[in-house]
Design an enzyme around this catalytic site. Structure first.
Site, mmCIF file in Angstrom:
data_model
loop_
_atom_site.group_PDB
_atom_site.id
_atom_site.type_symbol
_atom_site.label_atom_id
_atom_site.label_comp_id
_atom_site.label_asym_id
_atom_site.label_seq_id
_atom_site.Cartn_x
_atom_site.Cartn_y
_atom_site.Cartn_z
ATOM 1 N N HIS A 121 0.871 -1.180 0.000
ATOM 2 C CA HIS A 121 0.000 0.000 0.000
ATOM 3 C C HIS A 121 0.908 1.231 0.000
ATOM 4 C CE1 HIS A 121 -2.697 2.992 1.909
ATOM 5 N NE2 HIS A 121 -3.706 2.240 1.507
ATOM 6 N N ASP A 198 3.585 -4.112 8.096
ATOM 7 C CA ASP A 198 2.352 -3.345 7.918
ATOM 8 C C ASP A 198 1.208 -4.303 8.251
ATOM 9 O OD1 ASP A 198 0.001 -2.272 6.990
ATOM 10 O OD2 ASP A 198 0.809 -1.591 5.069
ATOM 11 N N GLN A 201 -3.907 -4.976 7.124
ATOM 12 C CA GLN A 201 -4.835 -5.990 6.602
ATOM 13 C C GLN A 201 -4.591 -7.355 7.241
ATOM 14 O OE1 GLN A 201 -7.342 -5.156 4.743
ATOM 15 N NE2 GLN A 201 -6.699 -3.180 3.928
ATOM 16 N N LYS A 224 -10.050 -0.618 11.007
ATOM 17 C CA LYS A 224 -10.246 -1.801 10.151
ATOM 18 C C LYS A 224 -10.552 -3.041 10.992
ATOM 19 C CE LYS A 224 -6.963 -0.273 6.597
ATOM 20 N NZ LYS A 224 -7.738 0.303 5.499
ATOM 21 N N CYS A 364 -4.824 2.522 -3.590
ATOM 22 C CA CYS A 364 -3.574 3.066 -3.026
ATOM 23 C C CYS A 364 -2.425 2.089 -3.216
ATOM 24 C CB CYS A 364 -3.718 3.425 -1.548
ATOM 25 S SG CYS A 364 -5.005 4.601 -1.231
HETATM 26 N N1 7TS Z 1 -1.511 -0.624 4.680
HETATM 27 C C1 7TS Z 1 -2.414 -1.408 4.068
HETATM 28 C C2 7TS Z 1 -2.025 -2.774 3.620
HETATM 29 C C3 7TS Z 1 -3.713 -0.925 3.875
HETATM 30 O O1 7TS Z 1 -4.606 -1.698 3.267
HETATM 31 C C4 7TS Z 1 -4.047 0.389 4.313
HETATM 32 C C5 7TS Z 1 -5.394 0.989 4.068
HETATM 33 C C6 7TS Z 1 -3.063 1.133 4.966
HETATM 34 C C7 7TS Z 1 -1.801 0.603 5.120
HETATM 35 C C8 7TS Z 1 -3.328 2.504 5.500
HETATM 36 O O2 7TS Z 1 -4.172 2.447 6.612
HETATM 37 P P1 7TS Z 1 -4.693 3.779 7.299
HETATM 38 O O3 7TS Z 1 -5.666 3.302 8.330
HETATM 39 O O4 7TS Z 1 -3.533 4.474 7.889
HETATM 40 O O5 7TS Z 1 -5.348 4.576 6.212
HETATM 41 N N2 7TS Z 1 -6.098 0.402 3.009
HETATM 42 C C9 7TS Z 1 -7.223 0.858 2.445
HETATM 43 C C10 7TS Z 1 -7.846 0.161 1.408
HETATM 44 O O6 7TS Z 1 -7.476 -0.892 0.938
HETATM 45 N N3 7TS Z 1 -8.949 0.862 1.034
HETATM 46 O O7 7TS Z 1 -9.021 1.968 1.769
HETATM 47 C C11 7TS Z 1 -7.957 1.983 2.652
#
Ligand code: 7TS
Length: 408
Positions: A121, A198, A201, A224, A364
Site C-alpha cells: 500500500h 504493515d 490488513q 479496520k 492506493c
Molecule cells: N496498509 C495497508 C495494507 C492498507 O490496506 C491500508 C489501508 C493502509 C496501510 C493505510 O491504513 P490507514 O488506516 O492508515 O489509512 N487500506 C485501504 C484500502 O485498501 N482501502 O481503503 C484503505
C-alpha cells in the site's frame, strides 16, 4: 457470550440503500462498528470524559485508567512483552511514518538498502521512498511470483548485508495474499536489518503474536478491526524505542523542559505528544474485547470459507478475472476482480444502485496495479458480519452490471 447472529451487533447494516438492504463489502477500507464499541464511546463521553495523565480528580483518573487499560488490551492482543512497546497513533500510516522518520533517519545512510515488495500500500511505500531519497539509500523491491505471492528465494535475493530495513505487509489489500512475515523477519535479522510489518490488513483478520513473528515494528489501524477511526497502534521492540528520537514534540512527552533543551518522558509517553485520542483508544479496547469473544482463529477460518464461496460463485461469471493467489486458504477475505468491457467504477456504481458497497480504483497501490497491468479494479472485502447471501447478491449484481453495460 457472542450470539451466532453476529450481524445483529452492527446497527448500520440494518438499513436500505437505494431501496435494497445494505450489503457492505468494503471492510478492507474500513470495517463497521459493533454496538459494544459505539456504547463504549457513548459511555466515555457521557460519564468519564476528561484529559489523561494530568489531574488528580476522579474523572481524570477514570479516563486515564480506561486509556491505559486499552493499552494493556492491545498488548495482550498482539502478545507484546510490555505496554511500553505499545504506542497509540492515528493509524497504520502514522505508525509507518514514525518508524521511517525516527528509526530510519538515524540508522539509514548512503549506500544502504531498504527492501519492500510490489504489493505494498502507498502507506508502506512512500515513507521508505522519501527516506531513501533523503539519505541516498536504495529502495529495492522483492519480485512477486506470477500468482501474486512472495517466494523465499526472491526474499533472499533482495535482502543483503547492505539492507537496513525490510518492510512488508502481513496481507495485501488488493491480492489478499498472506505473507510469511515470520520467515522474512528471519532473513532480515540474518542480514542485520530490522523487520517492519504493515499489519493493516493482517491484525484485524488473524491471530498476531509479535514475539513469535519476531518483528521489530508492527503498525495497524483500529478502524479496520471494528474500532473507531483516528486510532492506531505502533508496536516497537523496547530496545529500538528506547534509542529512537520522538517525532512530535509538545505536551506530555517531556521529562524536563529548559529554555534551550529538554529531556523526554519514558516509554510510551515519549511518542505520544499532546492530548491523545482517548475515546478512540477506549473504543479500540472494546473492539478487541469483541474480536476476542469471536476468536481470531474463527475469524480467519470464516474468511477462508467466504473467499472459497466467492471464488466458486464469481468464477461462473463469464469474463471475470480474480487477481492474486487462486487458493483461498492463503488469502484473507477479499476478492479483487475485473470483468471484461466494464470499468470498475461503472461496476461499483451499478452495484451501489442495488445497495452493494464495493471499492473501485487503484486501492492506493499504483505500483501493484502496474504489475497487474491494469489501471483499476473492483474489490469486495469481507469481515465478521458478512455471509454467503451477501456474496450471492454480489454475484447477481455483477451479472446484472455486465448485461446492463453490454446494452448501453
Ligand atoms: N496498509 C495497508 C495494507 C492498507 O490496506 C491500508 C489501508 C493502509 C496501510 C493505510 O491504513 P490507514 O488506516 O492508515 O489509512 N487500506 C485501504 C484500502 O485498501 N482501502 O481503503 C484503505
Amino acid at each position: 457470550m457472542i450470539k451466532d447472529d453476529i450481524r445483529s451487533y452492527f446497527p448500520i447494516l440494518n438499513q436500505e440503500i437505494n431501496g435494497n438492504p445494505l450489503v457492505y463489502l468494503d471492510s478492507a477500507a474500513t470495517s463497521q462498528k459493533p454496538i459494544q464499541v459505539i456504547e463504549s464511546l457513548k459511555k466515555y463521553y457521557e460519564f468519564d470524559n476528561s484529559n489523561v495523565h494530568r489531574g488528580v480528580h476522579t474523572l481524570g483518573n477514570r479516563a486515564t485508567d480506561e486509556y491505559e487499560g486499552a493499552r494493556e488490551k492491545v498488548r495482550q492482543f498482539i502478545n507484546a512483552k510490555s505496554t511500553e512497546e505499545i504506542i497509540f497513533t492515528r493509524g497504520t500510516t502514522a505508525g509507518l511514518n514514525m518508524v521511517a522518520s525516527s528509526y530510519g533517519r538515524a540508522n539509514v545512510g548512503e549506500g544502504d538498502e531498504i527492501v519492500i515488495t510490489y504489493m505494498e500500500h502507498h502507506s508502506n511505500l512512500i515513507p521508505w521512498q522519501q527516506l531513501a531519497k533523503a539519505t541516498n539509500a536504495t529502495l529495492k523491491y522483492i519480485e512477486l511470483e506470477a500468482d501474486g505471492t512472495l517466494s523465499m528465494d526472491e526474499v533472499k535475493k533482495a535482502i543483503t548485508s547492505r539492507t537496513k530495513i525490510v518492510s512488508v505487509t502481513m496481507a495485501s489489500n488488493v491480492l489478499g495474499t498472506i505473507n510469511d512475515v515470520k520467515a522474512i523477519a528471519q532473513v532480515a535479522h540474518q542480514n542485520g536489518a530490522v523487520m517492519v510489518v504493515d499489519g493493516a490488513q493482517g491484525v484485524p483478520h488473524m491471530k498476531t503474536d509479535v514475539q513469535d513473528l519476531d518483528c521489530d515494528f508492527l503498525a495497524f489501524s483500529g478502524h479496520k478491526m471494528c474500532g473507531p477511526t483516528g486510532i492506531g497502534v505502533l508496536y516497537g521492540k523496547k530496545e529500538h524505542l528506547l534509542n529512537m528520537e520522538p517525532v512530535e514534540f509538545g505536551g506530555e512527552m517531556i521529562n524536563f523542559v529548559g529554555l534551550q533543551d529538554s529531556t523526554w518522558a519514558d516509554l510510551p509517553a515519549k511518542f505520544e505528544a499532546g492530548t491523545p485520542v482517548i475515546a478512540g483508544a477506549i473504543g479500540l479496547g472494546a473492539a478487541i474485547d469483541f474480536l476476542n469473544e469471536i476468536g481470531m482463529d474463527n475469524i480467519i477460518a470464516r474468511e477462508h470459507e467466504l473467499s472459497k464461496y466467492a471464488f466458486e460463485n464469481l468464477s461462473t461469471v463469464e469474463g471475470l478475472t480474480i487477481y492474486g493467489p487462486q487458493n483461498p486458504e492463503i488469502r484473507t477475505g477479499l476478492v479483487t476482480f475485473n470483468i471484461d468491457d466494464v470499468h470498475p467504477h461503472d461496476l461499483a456504481t451499478a452495484l451501489d444502485s442495488r445497495g452493494i458497497a464495493v471499492r473501485a480504483g487503484h486501492h492506493c497501490a499504483q505500483p501493484l496495479m502496474k504489475w497487474l497491468n491494469c489501471v483499476a479494479t473492483a474489490r469486495a472485502s469481507f469481515y465478521v458480519y458478512n455471509n454467503e447471501a451477501d456474496i450471492d447478491k454480489l454475484a447477481e449484481g455483477v451479472r446484472f452490471a455486465k448485461e446492463y453495460f453490454a446494452n448501453v
